[in-house]
Design a protein around this motif. Structure first.
Motif, PDB file in Angstrom:
ATOM      1  N   GLY A 192      14.227  42.499  13.527  1.00 28.43           N
ATOM      2  CA  GLY A 192      12.916  42.947  14.005  1.00 28.43           C
ATOM      3  C   GLY A 192      12.259  41.970  14.953  1.00 28.43           C
ATOM      4  O   GLY A 192      11.589  42.360  15.889  1.00 28.43           O
ATOM      5  N   GLN A 230       8.488  41.565  17.770  1.00 25.05           N
ATOM      6  CA  GLN A 230       7.779  42.856  17.861  1.00 25.05           C
ATOM      7  C   GLN A 230       7.602  43.513  16.499  1.00 25.05           C
ATOM      8  O   GLN A 230       6.755  44.383  16.340  1.00 25.05           O
ATOM      9  CB  GLN A 230       8.472  43.811  18.847  1.00 25.05           C
ATOM     10  CG  GLN A 230       9.937  44.087  18.579  1.00 25.05           C
ATOM     11  CD  GLN A 230      10.831  43.040  19.206  1.00 25.05           C
ATOM     12  OE1 GLN A 230      10.597  41.851  19.068  1.00 25.05           O
ATOM     13  NE2 GLN A 230      11.858  43.477  19.915  1.00 25.05           N
ATOM     14  N   ALA A 231       8.387  43.073  15.507  1.00 27.22           N
ATOM     15  CA  ALA A 231       8.208  43.606  14.154  1.00 27.22           C
ATOM     16  C   ALA A 231       7.390  42.653  13.290  1.00 27.22           C
ATOM     17  O   ALA A 231       7.180  42.900  12.107  1.00 27.22           O
ATOM     18  CB  ALA A 231       9.559  43.874  13.507  1.00 27.22           C
ATOM     19  N   ASN A 289       2.745  44.312  13.547  1.00 23.60           N
ATOM     20  CA  ASN A 289       3.733  45.285  14.017  1.00 23.60           C
ATOM     21  C   ASN A 289       3.096  46.605  14.466  1.00 23.60           C
ATOM     22  O   ASN A 289       3.354  47.651  13.866  1.00 23.60           O
ATOM     23  CB  ASN A 289       4.773  45.526  12.912  1.00 23.60           C
ATOM     24  CG  ASN A 289       5.983  46.306  13.424  1.00 23.60           C
ATOM     25  OD1 ASN A 289       6.070  46.631  14.599  1.00 23.60           O
ATOM     26  ND2 ASN A 289       6.908  46.605  12.532  1.00 23.60           N
TER      27      ASN A 289
END
Lengths: 371, 241
Positions: free
Chosen positions: A167, A170-171, A175
């Motif tokens: 991830g 960006q995760a 998020n």
């Protein structure tokens, strides 16, 4: 002409690019060593690269920064750069391919049809899932759809880098785009995670060589990572480990310990919790790696490494909702509260005793003797 | 059946002590041994753990002459193994020991257990002497279940998983390695291991205080019982296992 190139072996293509046999054999030997395989496997690799048609690969880019591709084209071995781009038949890679627009998308569709069940899907980056996946679209289609559609008939899926494997940024919390790693979006497919931000070039080459040579994915660990590159922690192979065991730690960036190259554990180095091959292969043609340059490891190949910050502190917060303190701070507060509690109880007991009342003297318990 | 049980006649008590004070063998030898070994292990584990997370006093000179962190870690791991073994012995003794070895089990589905829990808490808060349990009362049992048994398992599993990282593919890694991904990776597992460790400090404070309180205020010989095994109760005490 293109079909001819595609069915040609890696060796054929390399020869056409002016790579001589001696350098080719050197590469095969290096790959065997990198994968931790024995010398008897070298002929197998040589044969595979000589005879097997190149692996058709569709290389997708989702939410990512292209650092994986950057790393990939900078493999340290002199011919590795050639090999990497030539050992696979890169039929679709929107960053590197000459084609654009409809023509590019047509390439992808054609490979998916012509090499159904044979092509390898390499994914760089991940897919946002919030609001139907609209936060990443390629050619007017959501990346989520493209990914799932392309994975459908793939032989295997390679998740390049931390984005695709874990991830990555960006995760990280919060998020907002609902970005999810590949293994959470694709099921019933052999998926190999090659984490790192970016992964080491030699690791990427090694994974491809293995797949090409043996026609299967290498042995994976619990996180779906190839064991040959991710079995050990940075810490266990770190050249500063002697200072860790001795108890000699850098306390500030400009102290005597920092000059002497002591252990960076107290500066937040994530070496003890990070699985990667950095101490083995190093970076930039084997020049150095973060710890070698006096900076701690930030654990870029580990799950949630952005959320496990700050990078320069050893301890982080525990994932208890609403609590944003280190476990030691929480523990000390809890222990303090327990001390205050028993202290208050002790004082009230003493006050009561001083007032002449004995504990239990006014008990109302029924005097009843059991047994 | 006696009433107003604690108004003693010192003279009568001296002449016929057996009518006033009874003693019972409560804690069998394995219970006492595991108690003290675990207490020693937890002390060593917490102190060495503090050093491992916050190493102080760096030795000077060449690294080759020192092995401070290495030695501290060695003690930590040795104490951890000993703790695990005695923990298992105590688990075994739960089944084969006397009834007191099983006392304190959280019968959360029994209203009686909850009643005893609240009554005991109220007794402590009102500074009153109520029923005397020769084994553990519900409140004590609940505390042990959460702070010793639950936290003990947590520490054993997270600790073994972290220890196994130095030998990937080894037997310990195969047995406990699954804990790492479950808790979100090695780093988060370290954080939980730290967090749980403080639970033992909170427990030690509560445990030592309440033992001193019971022993001095109730006069039941609670402190000496974990050495001798015998606990005392007075004539007229409401005695429960």
């Amino acid at each position: 002409m293109e079909t001819h190139t595609r069915s040609a072996s890696t060796y054929d293509v390399l020869r056409a690019h002016g790579v001589d046999r001696r350098r080719f054999l050197k590469f095969c030997t290096m790959m065997a060593a990198a994968m931790g395989l024995d010398a008897t496997v070298v002929p197998q690799i040589v044969e595979a690269l000589e005879t097997k048609p190149r692996l058709p690969v569709i290389w997708l880019h989702g939410l990512e920064c292209t650092c994986c591709s950057e790393s990939f084209i900078r493999s340290s071995h002199p011919i590795a750069q050639d090999v990497i781009l030539n050992m696979i038949s890169l039929d679709y890679d929107d960053t590197l391919m000459a084609a654009a627009g409809f023509q590019a998308e047509e390439n992808r569709k054609r490979t998916m049809k012509d090499y159904s069940g044979q092509y390898v899907l390499a994914v760089e980056g991940n897919a946002p899932t919030a609001d139907g996946g609209v936060y990443c679209t390629v050619g007017g289609e959501t990346f989520l759809n493209i990914l799932q559609e392309t994975a459908e008939n793939a032989k295997a899926v390679i998740a390049w880098g931390s984005c695709a494997s874990n991830g990555c940024v960006q995760a990280a919390k919060p998020n907002p785009t609902g970005a999810k790693p590949i293994h959470e979006l694709i099921s019933h497919k052999a998926i190999i995670n090659v984490p790192g931000c970016p992964p080491i070039a030699e690791v990427m080459t090694g994974v491809l060589t293995y797949i090409l040579t043996f026609g299967a994915l290498p042995e994976l660990d619990r996180y779906g990572r190839p064991k040959m590159f991710y079995a050990q922690r940075i810490h266990d192979k770190c050249y500063r480990r002697a200072f860790f065991d001795a108890g000699q730690f850098v306390e500030t960036w400009d102290d005597e310990g920092a000059k002497k190259g002591w252990c960076l554990y107290k500066m937040g180095c994530r070496g003890p919790t990070t699985y990667n091959s950095c101490p083995t292969f190093k970076w930039n043609n084997g020049v150095s790696y973060p710890i070698g340059s006096g900076h701690g490891c930030i654990g870029c190949s580990e799950e949630n490494f952005w959320d496990d910050g700050p990078f320069y502190e050893r301890l982080s917060s525990i994932p208890v909702p609403g609590i944003d303190s280190t476990p030691d701070a929480i523990g000390a507060v809890a222990a303090g509260a327990a001390l205050i509690g028993v202290g208050a109880h002790f004082i009230s007991t003493e006050v009561r005793r001083a007032a002449g009342k004995k504990i239990g003297s006014d008990t109302e318990a029924q005097g009843k003797e059991g047994r | 059946m006696a009433t107003s049980t604690h108004e003693f006649d010192p003279q009568a008590m001296g002449q016929h002590p057996e009518q006033y004070f009874r003693r019972e063998y409560v804690w069998q030898l394995p219970v006492r041994i595991t108690h003290w070994v675990n207490a020693a292990c937890l002390t060593v584990l917490f102190l060495t753990g503090l050093y491992i997370s916050h190493p102080l006093l760096a030795p000077s000179g060449e690294a080759v002459h020192h092995f401070v962190m290495g030695r501290v870690r060695q003690f930590h791991f040795a104490a951890a193994m000993l703790f695990t073994v005695t923990f298992m012995v105590r688990v075994y003794w739960f089944w084969v020991g006397n009834n007191y070895a099983r006392s304190g089990f959280p019968y959360v589905w029994r209203p009686q257990w909850w009643a005893d829990l609240f009554r005991q808490a109220a007794d402590y808060l009102r500074l009153e002497r109520g029923h005397v349990h020769l084994g553990h009362n519900s409140l004590g049992g609940a505390t042990y279940t959460v702070f010793v048994i639950f936290l003990g398992w947590c520490q054993i599993f997270t600790g073994m998983a972290l220890y196994s990282e130095s030998n990937p593919g080894g037997i310990l890694n195969r047995l406990f390695g699954w804990v790492l991904p479950l808790l979100g990776g090695s780093f988060q597992t370290h954080m939980w291991h730290h967090f749980f460790a403080w639970g033992f400090v909170v427990f030690a404070i509560l445990h030592v205080y309440i033992v001193l309180y019971d022993s001095t205020q109730y006069g039941n010989g609670l402190i000496t019982s974990i050495i001798s095994g015998y606990k005392f109760y007075q004539k007229g005490d409401f005695k429960e296992d």
